[in-house]
Design a protein around this motif. Structure first.
Motif, PDB file in Angstrom:
ATOM      1  N   LYS A 153     -12.286   0.189  20.463  1.00  0.00           N
ATOM      2  CA  LYS A 153     -11.250   0.960  21.142  1.00  0.00           C
ATOM      3  C   LYS A 153     -11.768   2.344  21.534  1.00  0.00           C
ATOM      4  CE  LYS A 153      -6.762   3.146  20.206  1.00  0.00           C
ATOM      5  NZ  LYS A 153      -5.674   3.298  19.201  1.00  0.00           N
ATOM      6  N   SER A 154     -12.498   2.997  20.637  1.00  0.00           N
ATOM      7  CA  SER A 154     -13.008   4.345  20.927  1.00  0.00           C
ATOM      8  C   SER A 154     -14.057   4.323  22.035  1.00  0.00           C
ATOM      9  CB  SER A 154     -13.584   4.977  19.654  1.00  0.00           C
ATOM     10  OG  SER A 154     -14.769   4.318  19.252  1.00  0.00           O
ATOM     11  N   VAL A 155     -14.835   3.247  22.124  1.00  0.00           N
ATOM     12  CA  VAL A 155     -15.870   3.156  23.159  1.00  0.00           C
ATOM     13  C   VAL A 155     -15.244   2.906  24.522  1.00  0.00           C
ATOM     14  CG1 VAL A 155     -17.789   1.747  24.006  1.00  0.00           C
ATOM     15  CG2 VAL A 155     -17.737   2.451  21.615  1.00  0.00           C
ATOM     16  N   VAL A 156     -14.348   1.921  24.629  1.00  0.00           N
ATOM     17  CA  VAL A 156     -13.793   1.573  25.951  1.00  0.00           C
ATOM     18  C   VAL A 156     -12.872   2.667  26.487  1.00  0.00           C
ATOM     19  CG1 VAL A 156     -13.975  -0.888  25.469  1.00  0.00           C
ATOM     20  CG2 VAL A 156     -11.815   0.282  25.001  1.00  0.00           C
ATOM     21  N   SER A 157     -12.297   3.492  25.607  1.00  0.00           N
ATOM     22  CA  SER A 157     -11.390   4.548  26.052  1.00  0.00           C
ATOM     23  C   SER A 157     -12.101   5.861  26.344  1.00  0.00           C
ATOM     24  CB  SER A 157     -10.304   4.790  24.999  1.00  0.00           C
ATOM     25  OG  SER A 157     -10.874   5.231  23.775  1.00  0.00           O
ATOM     26  N   TYR A 169     -11.401 -13.303  20.713  1.00  0.00           N
ATOM     27  CA  TYR A 169     -11.623 -13.073  22.147  1.00  0.00           C
ATOM     28  C   TYR A 169     -10.430 -12.340  22.754  1.00  0.00           C
ATOM     29  CZ  TYR A 169     -12.811 -14.264  27.021  1.00  0.00           C
ATOM     30  OH  TYR A 169     -13.115 -14.210  28.363  1.00  0.00           O
ATOM     31  N   ASN A 170      -9.244 -12.839  22.470  1.00  0.00           N
ATOM     32  CA  ASN A 170      -8.032 -12.225  23.028  1.00  0.00           C
ATOM     33  C   ASN A 170      -7.774 -10.837  22.446  1.00  0.00           C
ATOM     34  OD1 ASN A 170      -7.542 -14.486  24.595  1.00  0.00           O
ATOM     35  ND2 ASN A 170      -6.237 -15.462  23.067  1.00  0.00           N
ATOM     36  N   HIS A 182      -9.317  -3.749  25.262  1.00  0.00           N
ATOM     37  CA  HIS A 182      -9.949  -3.213  26.472  1.00  0.00           C
ATOM     38  C   HIS A 182      -8.922  -3.024  27.576  1.00  0.00           C
ATOM     39  CE1 HIS A 182     -12.110  -3.497  30.346  1.00  0.00           C
ATOM     40  NE2 HIS A 182     -13.013  -2.761  29.731  1.00  0.00           N
ATOM     41  N   HIS A 183      -8.051  -3.988  27.764  1.00  0.00           N
ATOM     42  CA  HIS A 183      -7.041  -3.898  28.818  1.00  0.00           C
ATOM     43  C   HIS A 183      -6.088  -2.719  28.587  1.00  0.00           C
ATOM     44  CE1 HIS A 183      -4.260  -5.256  31.918  1.00  0.00           C
ATOM     45  NE2 HIS A 183      -3.267  -5.109  31.058  1.00  0.00           N
ATOM     46  N   GLU A 184      -5.737  -2.485  27.329  1.00  0.00           N
ATOM     47  CA  GLU A 184      -4.757  -1.442  27.017  1.00  0.00           C
ATOM     48  C   GLU A 184      -5.349  -0.046  27.019  1.00  0.00           C
ATOM     49  OE1 GLU A 184      -1.503  -0.263  23.511  1.00  0.00           O
ATOM     50  OE2 GLU A 184      -2.698  -2.105  23.358  1.00  0.00           O
TER      51      GLU A 184
END
Length: 542
Positions: free
Chosen positions: A434-438, A489-490, A496-498
């Protein structure tokens, strides 16, 4: 009707502009002052134009000689270093093969620690550790001395006693001296003498708090036992043979460090271990197997006892009772004892991929990678330490990185962090992801997700370990690989989507076992094409 007053010309408005007023020549400027001012302005413009030209040249060079920077991210023991080895094997095979013999000491150490770990675990006198590999292994109400008895334990202990001295010796060969920074200048030839000085341990950071790029092998922790040098009353748990990143923080590691800048592999390379012919009358070469101080002789002499210990049905049953899953540890070589303990053992590619070394700091490797048009592109791949205290070293690499390969070990759902035994390893991977994708610095960076160690996940689920016991949100869904892998996976995809800083970014997710060379090579080819295409697209926008 209100009439709109016309705006004053820009020339008049500029009179009230503070910048224009500051740049306006002094009213009492002399001709000489004016000449000096104009020359200074011309020089400043010349410098500015030169800087602009240098920037344009840099952009042209990037188009002519494109460079790709890839960052491998993930928690400790997620498979980053193995992925880097796979990059080397695919794109720099000659260098990879030249280094294979250098890994022999590491593989020996992995094997020796596995054996001593089992020997300590099945000892009738050892007290239970709190956990091993981050998993609570001992039933709370169980008596340590109740269970299957290993009848030949004393015989095994005596036969394998030389391995304890060999373990310390191998640590000395790979450890850094006790200096301000953990630097080891490798000797031109390794000293195999078992009577050399005591092991020295070093800190992974300097006093200046700058992270030092270090490769470490966590020291095996020993329970108190009449056969262990640990002081009486000391109870310590047993990490994986290469060092677990998931052991309880209650039992501290002592880490053996090898500074990456010291070129530690050179000391154990082929050039230093295979010598000239034995005499002028024969073509037989003299190698490490002819050196009486080489550790292969101790390993070879203990080979039969090691095999017997591992194959003993009582030992296997005792390990099952203790829920000690040695097979899931990094650096596992117990099924290949006879091959690895042979006098002329030479590590295979697969052995090097499986060998366990823990990375601290940042390790960089460069490769020349052809694109679809057979144009060579320079790749720089960075392997960074994944422990919590190492993650601060990641940020400086975010500025100009082209792609990130994030590795999440989805088999670790029943393990905890070495740094904090209250934190589930997979939950930590979720937070780290979460910290990487955001991160806004990575808005335009391609991100590829490796859901890694699926082989261990499959084995763990088949053995009856239930995901919902460790992650209650999984609920009553079936505890088989297809459903569990789909859940992960989900879960990662939803995060990532959020939280993604770039909602338009396409996320590529792969299920991987990065020690599987054939399958990983196919995945890495797809990853390479994705990264190159994205990089070329960004160059066209420059």
């Amino acid at each position: 009707m209100t009439m709109m007053m016309p705006l004053e010309p820009n020339r008049r408005r500029s009179l009230s502009d503070p910048l224009s007023a500051a740049l306006k020549p002094p009213e009492d400027e002399t001709p000489a002052d004016r000449d000096r001012r104009l020359r200074a302005e011309q020089e400043a413009k010349r410098v500015s134009d030169r800087i602009d030209e240098m920037l344009r040249e840099e952009k042209r060079d990037k188009r002519m000689k494109p460079e790709v920077k890839v960052l491998l991210l993930g928690q400790s023991e997620s498979g980053k270093s193995t992925t880097l080895k796979q990059f080397q094997l695919v794109h720099a095979p000659a260098a990879f093969h030249a280094d294979r013999l250098a890994w022999r000491a590491v593989i020996y150490l992995n094997l020796v620690r596995s054996i001593l770990r089992i020997l300590d675990a099945v000892s009738p006198d050892a007290d239970p550790p709190d956990d091993v590999d981050g998993v609570a292994l001992w039933p709370v109400a169980a008596n340590r001395r109740i269970g299957t008895r290993v009848a030949k334990y004393e015989q095994y202990r005596k036969a394998l006693e030389p391995l304890r001295a060999l373990e310390q010796h191998l640590i000395r060969m790979l450890s850094a001296p006790d200096e301000v920074e953990p630097v080891r200048i490798a000797p031109s030839k390794p000293d195999w003498n078992l009577n050399s000085s005591t092991v020295s341990i070093s800190s992974p950071t300097s006093r200046s708090r700058r992270p030092s790029p270090v490769i470490t092998i966590p020291h095996r922790r020993k329970p108190s036992s009449p056969y262990s040098p640990t002081s009486p009353g000391t109870v310590q748990s047993l990490p994986s043979p290469g060092g677990s990143s998931s052991s309880s923080s209650k039992s501290k590691h002592v880490e053996v460090s090898v500074h990456t800048t010291s070129n530690w592999k050179k000391a154990f390379s082929l050039a230093n271990r295979i010598k000239s012919t034995k005499s002028a009358h024969t073509n037989e070469i003299e190698g490490w197997w002819d050196d009486p101080s080489d550790p292969v002789h101790v390993i070879n002499a203990c080979s039969q006892a090691m095999s017997s210990l591992w194959k003993d049905p009582n030992v296997r049953q005792r390990l099952r009772e203790l829920k000690l899953r040695v097979e899931e540890s990094s650096g596992f070589f117990l099924d290949e004892i006879s091959r690895i303990t042979a006098l002329r053992y030479f590590p295979t590619d697969q052995d090097v991929l499986k060998a366990r070394l823990k990375t601290l700091g940042v390790v960089e490797h460069s490769f020349s990678v052809p694109d679809s048009n057979r144009r060579t592109i320079e790749w720089k791949v960075y392997d960074v330490g994944g422990a919590r205290n190492q993650r601060s070293a990641w940020a400086p690499y975010f500025d100009d990185v082209n792609a990130i390969i994030f590795l999440a070990p989805i088999s670790a759902f029943d393990q905890v962090l070495a740094e904090d035994s209250r934190v589930n390893r997979l939950e930590d991977s979720f937070l780290l992801w979460k910290s990487v994708v955001s991160n806004k610095l990575l808005t335009n960076v391609s991100i590829i997700l490796f859901l890694n160690k699926i082989d261990l996940l499959q084995s763990k689920l088949r053995s009856g370990v239930r995901l919902r016991d460790h992650m209650p949100h999984y609920g009553d869904r079936p505890n088989d690989y297809d459903n569990v892998s789909k859940y992960f996976y989900n879960k990662f995809g939803a995060l990532h989507h959020e939280f993604s800083a770039n909602r338009q970014r396409e996320l590529k997710i792969h299920f991987t076992t990065v020690t599987d060379t054939r399958r990983t090579a196919v995945i890495m080819k797809n990853v390479r094409d994705i990264i190159i295409t994205s990089n070329l697209r960004s160059l066209q926008l420059m």
